[in-house]
Enzyme design. Structure first.
Site, PDB file in Angstrom:
ATOM      1  N   TYR A  38       0.846  -1.201   0.000  1.00 50.46           N
ATOM      2  CA  TYR A  38       0.000   0.000   0.000  1.00 50.46           C
ATOM      3  C   TYR A  38       0.876   1.244   0.000  1.00 50.46           C
ATOM      4  O   TYR A  38       1.683   1.450   0.905  1.00 50.46           O
ATOM      5  CB  TYR A  38      -0.903  -0.022   1.226  1.00 50.46           C
ATOM      6  CG  TYR A  38      -2.089   0.903   1.155  1.00 50.46           C
ATOM      7  CD1 TYR A  38      -3.330   0.438   0.727  1.00 50.46           C
ATOM      8  CD2 TYR A  38      -1.997   2.229   1.537  1.00 50.46           C
ATOM      9  CE1 TYR A  38      -4.441   1.273   0.686  1.00 50.46           C
ATOM     10  CE2 TYR A  38      -3.088   3.071   1.502  1.00 50.46           C
ATOM     11  CZ  TYR A  38      -4.314   2.592   1.068  1.00 50.46           C
ATOM     12  OH  TYR A  38      -5.408   3.412   1.019  1.00 50.46           O
TER      13      TYR A  38
ATOM     14  N   TYR B  13      -5.658   5.308  -7.209  1.00 50.59           N
ATOM     15  CA  TYR B  13      -5.897   5.215  -5.771  1.00 50.59           C
ATOM     16  C   TYR B  13      -7.297   4.656  -5.568  1.00 50.59           C
ATOM     17  O   TYR B  13      -8.286   5.377  -5.612  1.00 50.59           O
ATOM     18  CB  TYR B  13      -5.759   6.596  -5.126  1.00 50.59           C
ATOM     19  CG  TYR B  13      -6.096   6.624  -3.652  1.00 50.59           C
ATOM     20  CD1 TYR B  13      -5.279   5.997  -2.724  1.00 50.59           C
ATOM     21  CD2 TYR B  13      -7.219   7.296  -3.192  1.00 50.59           C
ATOM     22  CE1 TYR B  13      -5.585   6.028  -1.370  1.00 50.59           C
ATOM     23  CE2 TYR B  13      -7.531   7.341  -1.837  1.00 50.59           C
ATOM     24  CZ  TYR B  13      -6.708   6.702  -0.937  1.00 50.59           C
ATOM     25  OH  TYR B  13      -7.009   6.740   0.407  1.00 50.59           O
TER      26      TYR B  13
END
Length: 388
Positions: A297, A341
């Site tokens: 991430y 994203y």
């Protein structure tokens, strides 16, 4: 307690379908429509129909309720529905929840989804603007008067301490940005397709909150992503090679807050990630040496370095050099810095593609992918592997 011993979830469920909308800065449609498009595409990919689905999982932050998505997508009765808290930290936990439901017989086919207009609608990067009174808000409130109003400012505190502790310069974060954008440049689905960067580009990008530059910060994206989970037994009869859930975990550290855990003993690591790492390695029986691809991430580059260190790929302060050496194929879709994203859900899809052998940046012989979710908050992680 499972935090102190291996669990038995691994090998009982698999991801059998992935689907996404296009990734854009202005989708021109509702978040519900994005969610339904992604769900239907994922079911088509799995060779299943809406009638096969009896479970749905999403984020507490998602604006499209499970029953509304079910109705709009043509899904009938549901025996399981669940939501995971803590923003991007929820990503891998959606699959964990789905796998738990499938493994226990509570549901047969569970779809995990996340959809938002995060660029044309609500922009998470704008930080705290209005908040209902909650205990979480009170924790944030200790920091707001000092100008810590945005995610970038919260991460910058830890990033600055990391650089100081290990005598590093901000340019060390650039290695993550360069790797992500290199992979995004070869990915037609990525927003930054055809647009690689250099370390010099990173160093020349403007400051956002020192020591974070523009190219240390992820994008803002409109889009949706869905994943279909079912039992490994059923998965073997479907068209796509199953991406087996080898291990799944959630983690929150001591003195955990959402992004502002500044009162811990140190700021150079991610204790919540350490909890996840211990559980994934313990339950899978694997180690960093067994991982072929890392999908980490990357809302901000410093936390990618800290994750590599917490998972044991390298020692404290060594992750910048580790990334620069290309020791582990990292974020082969381009990550959230390069592709989109989507709160980490697109990273899970990339891990599935690596196991299937269909990634645009395919790692030859990839059999095990590590995926992580949002950090700085209670988080989650997965090890996804090939069948057999």
């Amino acid at each position: 307690m499972s935090i102190r011993r291996a669990d038995s979830l691994g090998g009982k469920a698999a991801i059998v379908g992935i689907g996404a909308t296009e990734f854009s800065k202005d989708s021109g449609r509702s978040e519900l429509k994005l969610a339904v498009e992604a769900v239907r595409t994922a079911l088509d990919d799995a060779g299943l129909t809406p009638a096969d689905v009896d479970g749905l999982v999403t984020f507490t932050m998602d604006t499209s309720p499970e029953i509304t998505v079910a109705q709009a997508a043509g899904i009938g009765e549901l025996s399981f529905f669940s939501r995971i808290h803590y923003g991007g930290g929820a990503a891998c936990a959606t699959v964990q929840q789905a796998a738990l439901a499938v493994a226990s017989g509570v549901a047969d086919v569970v779809v995990c989804y996340r959809a938002f207009n995060e660029r044309s609608g609500r922009r998470f990067g704008s930080g705290v603007q209005r908040r209902e009174p909650t205990a979480e808000g009170a924790a944030l409130g200790w920091n707001l008067p000092y100008g810590l109003l945005t995610p970038a400012s919260w991460v910058a505190m830890a990033a600055q301490r990391y650089l100081h502790a290990y005598s590093l310069d901000p340019e060390v974060f650039g290695h993550v940005a360069v790797v992500d954008r290199r992979h995004a440049a070869r990915n037609p689905a990525a927003y930054f397709h055809g647009k690689p960067i250099t370390l010099a580009d990173h160093a020349a990008s403007r400051w956002i909150v020192e020591p974070l530059r523009l190219l240390d910060c992820c994008q803002e994206t409109d889009g949706g992503q869905a994943l279909v989970v079912t039992s490994l037994e059923r998965a073997r009869d479907l068209p796509r090679p199953p991406a087996v859930v080898v291990a799944a975990a959630q983690g929150a550290g001591r003195s955990q807050e959402q992004m502002t855990s500044f009162y811990r003993d140190g700021l150079t690591g991610l204790p919540e990630t350490a909890v996840v790492a211990r559980q994934l390695w313990r339950s899978s029986g694997l180690s960093p040496a067994d991982i072929d691809v890392g999908i980490l991430y990357d809302h901000f580059t410093p936390f990618v370095l800290m994750q590599l260190e917490e998972f044991g790929f390298c020692g404290p302060g060594e992750a910048g050099a580790f990334v620069a050496a290309d020791t582990l194929p990292l974020n082969t879709h381009g990550g959230q810095l390069g592709e989109a994203y989507l709160h980490g859900m697109n990273g899970i899809a990339e891990a599935v593609r690596q196991i299937r052998g269909t990634s645009v940046n395919q790692v030859v012989g990839a059999a095990r992918s590590l995926v992580t979710a949002g950090t700085g908050v209670p988080t989650s992680g997965l090890v996804i592997g090939a069948d057999g």
